[in-house]
Design a protein around this motif. Structure first.
Motif, mmCIF file in Angstrom:
data_model
loop_
_atom_site.group_PDB
_atom_site.id
_atom_site.type_symbol
_atom_site.label_atom_id
_atom_site.label_comp_id
_atom_site.label_asym_id
_atom_site.label_seq_id
_atom_site.Cartn_x
_atom_site.Cartn_y
_atom_site.Cartn_z
ATOM 1 N N THR A 4 -26.527 -75.050 -41.826
ATOM 2 C CA THR A 4 -28.415 -74.210 -42.975
ATOM 3 C C THR A 4 -27.826 -74.506 -44.516
ATOM 4 O OG1 THR A 4 -28.261 -72.754 -41.094
ATOM 5 C CG2 THR A 4 -29.299 -72.673 -42.719
ATOM 6 N N THR A 5 -28.580 -74.810 -45.634
ATOM 7 C CA THR A 5 -28.412 -74.379 -47.006
ATOM 8 C C THR A 5 -28.579 -73.519 -47.018
ATOM 9 O OG1 THR A 5 -28.663 -76.941 -46.954
ATOM 10 C CG2 THR A 5 -28.815 -74.961 -49.169
ATOM 11 N N GLY A 60 -28.405 -68.030 -34.923
ATOM 12 C CA GLY A 60 -27.139 -68.299 -35.518
ATOM 13 C C GLY A 60 -27.214 -67.932 -37.047
ATOM 14 N N GLY A 61 -28.498 -67.814 -38.465
ATOM 15 C CA GLY A 61 -27.961 -67.868 -39.211
ATOM 16 C C GLY A 61 -27.482 -66.921 -40.035
ATOM 17 N N ARG A 62 -27.702 -65.430 -39.960
ATOM 18 C CA ARG A 62 -26.566 -64.737 -40.092
ATOM 19 C C ARG A 62 -24.768 -65.305 -40.020
ATOM 20 N NH1 ARG A 62 -29.167 -60.351 -42.648
ATOM 21 N NH2 ARG A 62 -31.557 -60.966 -41.178
ATOM 22 N N ALA A 63 -24.440 -65.363 -38.534
ATOM 23 C CA ALA A 63 -23.462 -65.898 -38.202
ATOM 24 C C ALA A 63 -22.508 -67.415 -39.058
ATOM 25 C CB ALA A 63 -22.966 -66.169 -36.625
#
Length: 85
Positions: A4-5, A60-63
């Motif tokens: 993810t960027t 899972g963006g925050r991870a």
């Protein structure tokens, strides 16, 4: 895990929050109030960032953001020649 960027300011805020959290793990004979305030400020900057306002890129963006911050900190320490913590 997906790649993810993240916006630069979001990654910077998470990196600074992670660094403050790691610094709090060390003993501070004169107290750590300034570090605690910094940690709260950076965590709020991450939590309320506009990136999270829209639909989530994936669950899972925050991870992934925390992992990217830890990786950036480790890379910076390695470039400075410090031992990895």
């Amino acid at each position: 895990m997906e790649c993810t960027t993240f916006p630069a300011d979001l990654l910077t805020a998470q990196t600074r929050a992670t660094a403050a959290y790691q610094a709090l793990a060390e003993p501070h004979p004169d107290g750590a109030a300034a570090l605690r305030r910094a940690l709260i400020r950076w965590e709020a900057a991450v939590f309320y960032h506009p990136y999270w306002a829209g639909p989530r890129p994936h669950p899972g963006g925050r991870a992934d953001l925390r992992l990217a911050a830890r990786t950036a900190l480790a890379r910076d320490r390695q470039q400075r020649g410090e031992a990895a913590a």
